[in-house]
Design a protein around this motif. Structure first.
Motif, PDB file in Angstrom:
ATOM      1  N   MET A 140       0.834  -1.211   0.000  1.00 24.94           N
ATOM      2  CA  MET A 140       0.000   0.000   0.000  1.00 24.94           C
ATOM      3  C   MET A 140       0.865   1.256   0.000  1.00 24.94           C
ATOM      4  SD  MET A 140      -3.095  -1.220   0.047  1.00 24.94           S
ATOM      5  CE  MET A 140      -4.016  -2.671   0.575  1.00 24.94           C
ATOM      6  N   VAL A 141       1.879   1.265   0.842  1.00 25.41           N
ATOM      7  CA  VAL A 141       2.757   2.432   0.933  1.00 25.41           C
ATOM      8  C   VAL A 141       3.512   2.643  -0.370  1.00 25.41           C
ATOM      9  CG1 VAL A 141       4.742   3.419   2.142  1.00 25.41           C
ATOM     10  CG2 VAL A 141       2.964   2.226   3.437  1.00 25.41           C
ATOM     11  N   VAL A 142       3.989   1.557  -0.962  1.00 24.15           N
ATOM     12  CA  VAL A 142       4.701   1.661  -2.241  1.00 24.15           C
ATOM     13  C   VAL A 142       3.760   2.165  -3.334  1.00 24.15           C
ATOM     14  CG1 VAL A 142       5.874   0.341  -4.055  1.00 24.15           C
ATOM     15  CG2 VAL A 142       6.412  -0.095  -1.647  1.00 24.15           C
ATOM     16  N   ALA A 143       2.530   1.652  -3.335  1.00 21.78           N
ATOM     17  CA  ALA A 143       1.564   2.059  -4.359  1.00 21.78           C
ATOM     18  C   ALA A 143       1.248   3.545  -4.262  1.00 21.78           C
ATOM     19  CB  ALA A 143       0.286   1.236  -4.226  1.00 21.78           C
ATOM     20  N   ARG A 144       1.180   4.069  -3.061  1.00 25.58           N
ATOM     21  CA  ARG A 144       0.925   5.502  -2.910  1.00 25.58           C
ATOM     22  C   ARG A 144       2.076   6.331  -3.481  1.00 25.58           C
ATOM     23  NH1 ARG A 144      -1.773   7.289   2.757  1.00 25.58           N
ATOM     24  NH2 ARG A 144      -1.506   9.266   1.645  1.00 25.58           N
ATOM     25  N   THR A 145       3.247   5.750  -3.510  1.00 29.07           N
ATOM     26  CA  THR A 145       4.410   6.447  -4.053  1.00 29.07           C
ATOM     27  C   THR A 145       4.478   6.320  -5.568  1.00 29.07           C
ATOM     28  OG1 THR A 145       5.629   5.969  -2.012  1.00 29.07           O
ATOM     29  CG2 THR A 145       6.922   6.686  -3.903  1.00 29.07           C
ATOM     30  N   THR A 146       4.215   5.094  -6.082  1.00 30.27           N
ATOM     31  CA  THR A 146       4.407   4.819  -7.510  1.00 30.27           C
ATOM     32  C   THR A 146       3.147   5.023  -8.340  1.00 30.27           C
ATOM     33  OG1 THR A 146       3.852   2.477  -7.263  1.00 30.27           O
ATOM     34  CG2 THR A 146       6.161   3.111  -6.925  1.00 30.27           C
ATOM     35  N   GLY A 147       1.979   4.889  -7.711  1.00 31.13           N
ATOM     36  CA  GLY A 147       0.721   4.978  -8.452  1.00 31.13           C
ATOM     37  C   GLY A 147       0.272   3.668  -9.063  1.00 31.13           C
ATOM     38  N   ASP A 148       1.078   2.611  -8.932  1.00 29.27           N
ATOM     39  CA  ASP A 148       0.727   1.292  -9.453  1.00 29.27           C
ATOM     40  C   ASP A 148       0.136   0.459  -8.314  1.00 29.27           C
ATOM     41  OD1 ASP A 148       0.509  -1.224 -10.503  1.00 29.27           O
ATOM     42  OD2 ASP A 148       2.556  -1.325 -11.282  1.00 29.27           O
ATOM     43  N   TRP A 149      -1.176   0.181  -8.407  1.00 29.17           N
ATOM     44  CA  TRP A 149      -1.879  -0.489  -7.325  1.00 29.17           C
ATOM     45  C   TRP A 149      -2.096  -1.982  -7.565  1.00 29.17           C
ATOM     46  CZ3 TRP A 149      -3.323   1.566  -2.647  1.00 29.17           C
ATOM     47  CH2 TRP A 149      -3.085   2.935  -2.502  1.00 29.17           C
ATOM     48  N   THR A 150      -1.483  -2.542  -8.580  1.00 30.04           N
ATOM     49  CA  THR A 150      -1.726  -3.951  -8.919  1.00 30.04           C
ATOM     50  C   THR A 150      -1.387  -4.883  -7.761  1.00 30.04           C
ATOM     51  OG1 THR A 150      -1.204  -3.443 -11.232  1.00 30.04           O
ATOM     52  CG2 THR A 150      -1.238  -5.762 -10.579  1.00 30.04           C
ATOM     53  N   LYS A 151      -0.166  -4.781  -7.242  1.00 30.56           N
ATOM     54  CA  LYS A 151       0.255  -5.657  -6.133  1.00 30.56           C
ATOM     55  C   LYS A 151      -0.501  -5.323  -4.856  1.00 30.56           C
ATOM     56  CE  LYS A 151       4.963  -6.681  -7.705  1.00 30.56           C
ATOM     57  NZ  LYS A 151       6.410  -6.583  -7.369  1.00 30.56           N
ATOM     58  N   ALA A 152      -0.755  -4.049  -4.631  1.00 25.81           N
ATOM     59  CA  ALA A 152      -1.461  -3.644  -3.412  1.00 25.81           C
ATOM     60  C   ALA A 152      -2.856  -4.251  -3.366  1.00 25.81           C
ATOM     61  CB  ALA A 152      -1.529  -2.128  -3.339  1.00 25.81           C
ATOM     62  N   HIS A 153      -3.585  -4.173  -4.487  1.00 30.81           N
ATOM     63  CA  HIS A 153      -4.932  -4.736  -4.517  1.00 30.81           C
ATOM     64  C   HIS A 153      -4.902  -6.253  -4.344  1.00 30.81           C
ATOM     65  CE1 HIS A 153      -6.650  -0.942  -5.249  1.00 30.81           C
ATOM     66  NE2 HIS A 153      -6.488  -0.877  -6.575  1.00 30.81           N
ATOM     67  N   ALA A 154      -3.896  -6.903  -4.895  1.00 28.69           N
ATOM     68  CA  ALA A 154      -3.785  -8.362  -4.751  1.00 28.69           C
ATOM     69  C   ALA A 154      -3.544  -8.747  -3.295  1.00 28.69           C
ATOM     70  CB  ALA A 154      -2.659  -8.879  -5.640  1.00 28.69           C
ATOM     71  N   THR A 155      -2.683  -7.991  -2.606  1.00 27.50           N
ATOM     72  CA  THR A 155      -2.419  -8.313  -1.199  1.00 27.50           C
ATOM     73  C   THR A 155      -3.622  -7.979  -0.322  1.00 27.50           C
ATOM     74  OG1 THR A 155      -1.357  -6.147  -0.867  1.00 27.50           O
ATOM     75  CG2 THR A 155       0.071  -8.005  -1.412  1.00 27.50           C
ATOM     76  N   ALA A 156      -4.349  -6.940  -0.676  1.00 27.63           N
ATOM     77  CA  ALA A 156      -5.562  -6.612   0.079  1.00 27.63           C
ATOM     78  C   ALA A 156      -6.596  -7.727  -0.058  1.00 27.63           C
ATOM     79  CB  ALA A 156      -6.142  -5.290  -0.408  1.00 27.63           C
ATOM     80  N   LYS A 157      -6.717  -8.276  -1.263  1.00 31.46           N
ATOM     81  CA  LYS A 157      -7.659  -9.378  -1.497  1.00 31.46           C
ATOM     82  C   LYS A 157      -7.267 -10.599  -0.679  1.00 31.46           C
ATOM     83  CE  LYS A 157      -9.810 -12.062  -5.200  1.00 31.46           C
ATOM     84  NZ  LYS A 157      -9.885 -12.291  -6.671  1.00 31.46           N
ATOM     85  N   ALA A 158      -5.966 -10.902  -0.658  1.00 34.25           N
ATOM     86  CA  ALA A 158      -5.504 -12.051   0.127  1.00 34.25           C
ATOM     87  C   ALA A 158      -5.734 -11.830   1.620  1.00 34.25           C
ATOM     88  CB  ALA A 158      -4.018 -12.281  -0.143  1.00 34.25           C
ATOM     89  N   MET A 159      -5.508 -10.611   2.071  1.00 34.40           N
ATOM     90  CA  MET A 159      -5.651 -10.288   3.494  1.00 34.40           C
ATOM     91  C   MET A 159      -7.097 -10.393   3.955  1.00 34.40           C
ATOM     92  SD  MET A 159      -4.452  -6.757   5.363  1.00 34.40           S
ATOM     93  CE  MET A 159      -5.481  -5.756   4.261  1.00 34.40           C
ATOM     94  N   THR A 160      -8.044 -10.118   3.068  1.00 35.73           N
ATOM     95  CA  THR A 160      -9.461 -10.109   3.440  1.00 35.73           C
ATOM     96  C   THR A 160     -10.232 -11.306   2.903  1.00 35.73           C
ATOM     97  OG1 THR A 160      -9.951  -8.721   1.508  1.00 35.73           O
ATOM     98  CG2 THR A 160      -9.494  -7.590   3.588  1.00 35.73           C
ATOM     99  N   SER A 161      -9.531 -12.326   2.423  1.00 29.72           N
ATOM    100  CA  SER A 161     -10.186 -13.481   1.812  1.00 29.72           C
ATOM    101  C   SER A 161     -10.817 -14.408   2.843  1.00 29.72           C
ATOM    102  CB  SER A 161      -9.192 -14.269   0.958  1.00 29.72           C
ATOM    103  OG  SER A 161      -8.128 -14.757   1.770  1.00 29.72           O
ATOM    104  N   GLN A 162     -10.395 -14.294   4.085  1.00 28.48           N
ATOM    105  CA  GLN A 162     -10.946 -15.098   5.166  1.00 28.48           C
ATOM    106  C   GLN A 162     -11.581 -14.174   6.202  1.00 28.48           C
ATOM    107  OE1 GLN A 162      -8.106 -18.076   6.658  1.00 28.48           O
ATOM    108  NE2 GLN A 162      -6.824 -17.631   4.879  1.00 28.48           N
ATOM    109  N   PRO A 163     -12.444 -14.722   7.079  1.00 28.82           N
ATOM    110  CA  PRO A 163     -13.066 -13.880   8.107  1.00 28.82           C
ATOM    111  C   PRO A 163     -12.011 -13.163   8.954  1.00 28.82           C
ATOM    112  CG  PRO A 163     -14.158 -16.010   7.997  1.00 28.82           C
ATOM    113  CD  PRO A 163     -12.955 -16.117   7.111  1.00 28.82           C
TER     114      PRO A 163
END
Length: 381
Positions: free
Chosen positions: A18-41
């Motif tokens: 997330m922090v890197v994406a805010r710097t670079t503007g590329d959210w591809t990896k950030a969104h993927a990690t967010a999905k993994a983080m919230t995939s379970q309860p």
């Protein structure tokens, strides 16, 4: 390891991305990690959820991202976090009303109300934050009696590892560190005041914390000054001792983290004497091999990343210009250690590679990095 654990789990990778994406503007990896983080309860159990685990941890990460895609999830997680805080506060005040000492996990940064308060400060949630600040005022200003002796209100009921003890720590202990001890509540009260959030008694609590830390700045064997990490009742009653052993220069328990808390409190109250003590002691810890020689890894918790980042934040507020002279060598040492040693075996923000990568990104990227992610370390407003 759990998916929603910032301290030891994949959630730390999400924060880094997330922090890197805010710097670079590329959210591809950030969104993927967010999905993994919230995939379970995601746990919202007040007994286990805190700044580093469960709903508050995920809310903290998504809010740090600052991306509109997370707005709905963030609103739900924020409501759960406020409910967790209310539940924890009720239990804490019941304990206080009985005159019993707390467990570390009641109030500390990692597991307790200080960490939850840091999230609320991060989010600017006034009402719930005020309730946490009022609790911390009680913690720092209402003493307890343990085994017939008066001790501060943050006196831990257990041993430093959080378990009951029948030996040295049979009567609990005083914990000084930023991660688990009094330095955490002190830093949060100071940061809140800097941000304009105040409650009755807050300055008294800050003054009490300053008095405690200035009193316990012990002369070290071979010269210098430092703080103990934690003390059992007998050692605490004896008071500060000359010729204390130098400790590891770490963020979590060591002099750098404690010095940052003292500096923040001193700045809040315009206490120049305490500020000079904090900055002198921090600079010594960062440049004295007796302290730095005890560092054995690059981690954020107790390694080079934590030392360098903490020292950078102290230097940014320091009155003494020579503080900045030490920073280039420290940055170089972190880079060298990172290149010459394998990544930490553990995962997570505090003891894994995510924390090291976040620190390197923050300190070396050409574009300034928003320091909001450091809220979980209580280093910045």
């Amino acid at each position: 390891m759990t998916h929603d654990d910032l301290g030891t789990g994949p959630a730390a990778t999400a924060l880094h991305e997330m922090v890197v994406a805010r710097t670079t503007g590329d959210w591809t990896k950030a969104h993927a990690t967010a999905k993994a983080m919230t995939s379970q309860p995601i746990t919202a159990d007040p007994a286990s959820a805190n700044l580093y685990r469960g709903a508050p941890a995920v809310a903290y990460i998504l809010y740090t991202a600052g991306h509109r895609a997370y707005a709905r999830a963030l609103a739900e997680l924020n409501a759960e976090t406020v409910a967790i805080v209310a539940h924890r506060l009720r239990a804490a005040h019941r304990r206080m009303d009985k005159g019993l000492p707390p467990r570390l996990r009641e109030y500390d940064l990692i597991s307790g109300l200080t960490g939850l308060g840091a999230y609320l400060l991060h989010r600017d949630v006034d009402q719930a934050l005020g309730a946490v600040l009022r609790y911390l005022v009680r913690l720092l200003t209402e003493p307890l009696v343990v085994n017939g002796h008066q001790v501060p209100g943050w006196w831990a009921a257990t041993s430093p590892n959080g378990t009951p003890d029948t030996g040295e720590f049979a009567h609990g202990h005083a914990n000084f560190g930023l991660a688990h001890g009094v330095a955490g509540p002190l830093a949060l009260l100071a940061l809140a005041r800097r941000a304009g959030h105040t409650v009755t008694g807050q300055d008294d609590a800050l003054a009490a914390g300053i008095t405690h830390l200035t009193t316990w700045a012990q002369p070290l064997k071979g010269g210098g000054i430092g703080w103990p990490e934690c003390l059992p009742l007998d050692a605490y009653r004896r008071g500060p001792q000359p010729d204390a052993a130098p400790t590891r220069a770490s963020w979590c328990y060591g002099t750098p983290g404690i010095a940052r808390a003292l500096q923040l409190a001193a700045l809040a109250l315009n206490d120049d004497t305490a500020r000079r003590l904090a900055e002198h002691t921090a600079l010594q810890a960062a440049t004295d091999p007796r302290h730095t020689g005890q560092i054995t890894d690059t981690s954020l918790c107790h390694g080079w990343a934590g030392l360098v980042l903490t020292t950078e934040r102290i230097a940014a507020d320091a009155a003494r210009p020579d503080f900045h002279d030490a920073l280039p060598a420290l940055r170089d040492r972190l880079t060298t250690e990172t290149e010459s040693h394998p990544a930490p075996e553990h995962t997570g923000l505090l003891t894994g590679p995510a924390g090291v990568l976040l620190t390197l990104h923050t300190l070396t990227t050409a574009r300034p990095v928003d320091p909001e992610w450091e809220t979980c370390l209580l280093l910045t407003p």
